[in-house]
Design a protein around this motif. Sequence first.
Motif, short mmCIF file in Angstrom:
data_model
loop_
_atom_site.label_atom_id
_atom_site.label_comp_id
_atom_site.label_asym_id
_atom_site.label_seq_id
_atom_site.Cartn_x
_atom_site.Cartn_y
_atom_site.Cartn_z
N LEU A 56 0.75 -1.25 -0.05
CA LEU A 56 -0.06 -0.03 -0.07
C LEU A 56 0.83 0.83 -0.29
O LEU A 56 1.76 1.13 1.05
CB LEU A 56 -1.22 0.06 0.67
N GLY A 57 0.49 1.79 -0.91
CA GLY A 57 1.46 3.84 -0.98
C GLY A 57 0.90 4.00 0.58
O GLY A 57 0.14 4.04 1.20
N ALA A 58 1.94 5.20 0.31
CA ALA A 58 1.49 5.88 1.03
C ALA A 58 0.22 7.57 1.67
O ALA A 58 -0.77 7.58 1.80
CB ALA A 58 2.75 7.43 1.72
N ALA A 59 -0.22 7.73 -0.10
CA ALA A 59 -1.41 7.65 -0.43
C ALA A 59 -2.91 7.06 -0.41
O ALA A 59 -3.24 8.02 0.28
CB ALA A 59 -1.29 8.60 -1.75
N GLY A 60 -2.49 5.71 -0.74
CA GLY A 60 -3.29 5.56 -0.10
C GLY A 60 -3.73 4.83 0.83
O GLY A 60 -4.84 4.87 1.62
N LEU A 61 -2.38 4.85 2.22
CA LEU A 61 -2.67 5.08 3.03
C LEU A 61 -4.12 5.87 3.63
O LEU A 61 -4.24 5.80 4.43
CB LEU A 61 -1.68 4.90 4.17
N GLY A 62 -3.10 6.98 3.40
CA GLY A 62 -4.21 8.03 4.21
C GLY A 62 -5.54 8.10 3.41
O GLY A 62 -6.24 8.21 3.91
N LEU A 63 -5.63 7.99 1.80
CA LEU A 63 -7.21 7.64 1.97
C LEU A 63 -7.98 6.75 2.68
O LEU A 63 -9.57 6.93 2.81
CB LEU A 63 -7.56 6.96 -0.09
N VAL A 64 -7.33 5.66 2.79
CA VAL A 64 -8.12 4.61 3.42
C VAL A 64 -8.73 4.99 4.86
O VAL A 64 -9.55 5.07 5.08
CB VAL A 64 -7.59 3.53 3.79
N LEU A 65 -7.82 5.62 5.46
CA LEU A 65 -7.78 6.43 6.37
C LEU A 65 -9.10 7.04 7.07
O LEU A 65 -9.55 7.25 7.72
CB LEU A 65 -6.34 6.97 7.59
N ALA A 66 -8.54 7.90 5.68
CA ALA A 66 -9.70 9.11 5.85
C ALA A 66 -11.35 8.99 5.98
O ALA A 66 -12.44 8.78 5.68
CB ALA A 66 -9.77 10.35 4.34
N ALA A 67 -11.07 6.98 4.60
CA ALA A 67 -12.57 6.86 4.52
C ALA A 67 -12.84 6.27 6.05
O ALA A 67 -14.28 6.19 5.80
CB ALA A 67 -12.20 5.54 3.24
N ARG A 68 -11.94 5.62 6.74
CA ARG A 68 -12.69 4.96 7.78
C ARG A 68 -13.00 6.37 8.60
O ARG A 68 -14.27 6.09 9.27
CB ARG A 68 -11.44 4.30 8.13
N THR A 69 -12.31 6.81 8.71
CA THR A 69 -12.89 7.98 9.61
C THR A 69 -14.66 8.76 9.05
O THR A 69 -15.12 9.43 9.92
CB THR A 69 -11.84 9.54 9.80
N LEU A 70 -14.51 8.59 8.16
CA LEU A 70 -15.64 9.48 7.28
C LEU A 70 -17.07 8.97 7.38
O LEU A 70 -17.68 8.75 8.08
CB LEU A 70 -15.84 9.48 5.66
N GLY A 71 -16.65 7.28 7.65
CA GLY A 71 -17.26 6.48 8.27
C GLY A 71 -17.81 6.09 9.03
O GLY A 71 -19.22 5.90 9.48
N PHE A 72 -16.68 6.45 10.05
CA PHE A 72 -17.52 6.32 11.28
C PHE A 72 -18.05 7.77 11.73
O PHE A 72 -18.92 7.67 12.73
CB PHE A 72 -15.82 6.82 12.27
N LEU A 73 -17.65 8.55 11.09
CA LEU A 73 -19.04 10.26 11.68
C LEU A 73 -19.64 10.34 11.73
O LEU A 73 -20.63 10.66 11.65
CB LEU A 73 -18.22 11.37 11.07
N ALA A 74 -20.20 9.22 9.99
CA ALA A 74 -21.42 9.23 9.64
C ALA A 74 -22.22 8.43 10.22
O ALA A 74 -23.37 8.59 10.21
CB ALA A 74 -21.29 8.39 7.97
N ALA A 75 -21.67 7.34 10.70
CA ALA A 75 -22.76 6.29 11.33
C ALA A 75 -22.30 6.25 12.43
O ALA A 75 -23.79 6.08 13.18
CB ALA A 75 -21.84 5.05 11.48
N VAL A 76 -22.15 7.37 13.58
CA VAL A 76 -21.97 7.53 15.04
C VAL A 76 -23.63 8.16 15.17
O VAL A 76 -24.13 7.92 16.35
CB VAL A 76 -20.95 8.05 15.28
N ALA A 77 -23.88 8.98 14.40
CA ALA A 77 -25.27 9.38 14.59
C ALA A 77 -26.36 8.81 14.26
O ALA A 77 -27.30 8.88 14.62
CB ALA A 77 -25.25 10.73 13.73
#
Length: 425
Positions: A56-77
């Motif tokens: 996995l590349g560094a840019a890919g890592l950032g994209l994957v972690l950002a997607a996890r954060t967005l999923g968390f914020l969308a689902a917590v509410a």
Amino acid sequence: MATTPTPTAAKTGNAPPRSVLRDPAFLRLWAGTTASGLATWALPFVLGLAVLHRDLGAAGLGLVLAARTLGFLAAVAVGGVLADRHSRRAVALWSALAAAVATPLLAAGLGRSLVLMTAAAALAGAGQGACRPAFQALTAETVEPGRRQEANAAMTMAVRGSTLAGPALTALLAAFLDVGALLLGIGLLWLVAALIPGKGTAAATATASATGAEAAPRAGFRAEFLEGMREARRHPWFLAGLGALVTVITLGYSATSVALPLISRDRYGTEWVLAAAVTAYTVGALGGALVIARWRPSSPGRAAFAGLAAYGLAPLSLMLPVHPVVVVAAYAVAGIGIELFNVPWFTATQREVAPDKLARVSSLDFLVSYGLAPVGLALIAPAIEAFGVTAVLGACAGACFLVPAAAALVPTGRHFGRTPAPATD
């Protein structure tokens, strides 16, 4: 104000209070929370190993972690509304199962499809986010009011222990397993989080069912979330505490996260200060949880705000040319203080908020706290470049001290409620 029903079995006057750690139902919930915490903290570390192995590349890592954060914020509410609308146990089950399903998809996409990994990370974050308010409400259903502070202390010790042990355990397993196998292991942890916890008390379940019957037909998700916000506004101590917590996370925690690595390298010339300070913070938090499990201050709200304000010592220590031991000690005190705030905060929320709105109010807490943290991290680095690290750290330290102090003065802030919490011992 609605309150959680008390258990029907009354203790005799001579019987010692039963420890929550001897309650099988709570221990199952605690085990599930611990498993989810280990899975949560292990995933970024495992994905970091994937970068080292060039899967996995560094840019890919950032994209994957950002997607996890967005999923968390969308689902917590959404999870907060669902946990108040349906069985909290069912919400915890299905959200943890969603995270469990996501990890094999991450493994399948590793080195093959960044799109699949990004979608799987969003699903994993959504499962994690929906779990949080459900587990918070399940604690109130599982544990009688007099034992909730001890229960919340045990829960936060599980979280802090996961923070400390998760990366270390993952690094140890990485010597024997590849990244794909480690991702599957994280999926197994989510299965434990899904299947081990039991149901809440029958009384609490009956209350939730009655509330659902009265509310039929149900309002939409937006209307029910707004209803949770109105419930939060009924409690001045909650709004003040949330504002103080957001200030400390967005300014204090973000500033130290950016500045500590720089100062460890430039002032002290070693990575030891960085590692020791982060470890001291977690160990201090474990100690703070142990203390607050039994300590009942006469003014719990003000004591909690004082603990939260102690985080200001961390940026203050980085401002000054002090011995590195002072920096490590400041972080340890900050860790102690953060749990002197967190545990009474969770306990008061479970006590004061109407039971049928508890998950939604808890989701608001998580949504605001986690949602603004990336904003602080994004702004601190440019601020340091513009004004200098000393000025930024000084401003953040001052905010950490002053905002909790002001919050302690609001109505109901002294006791985290309109009246003092009843004594339990």
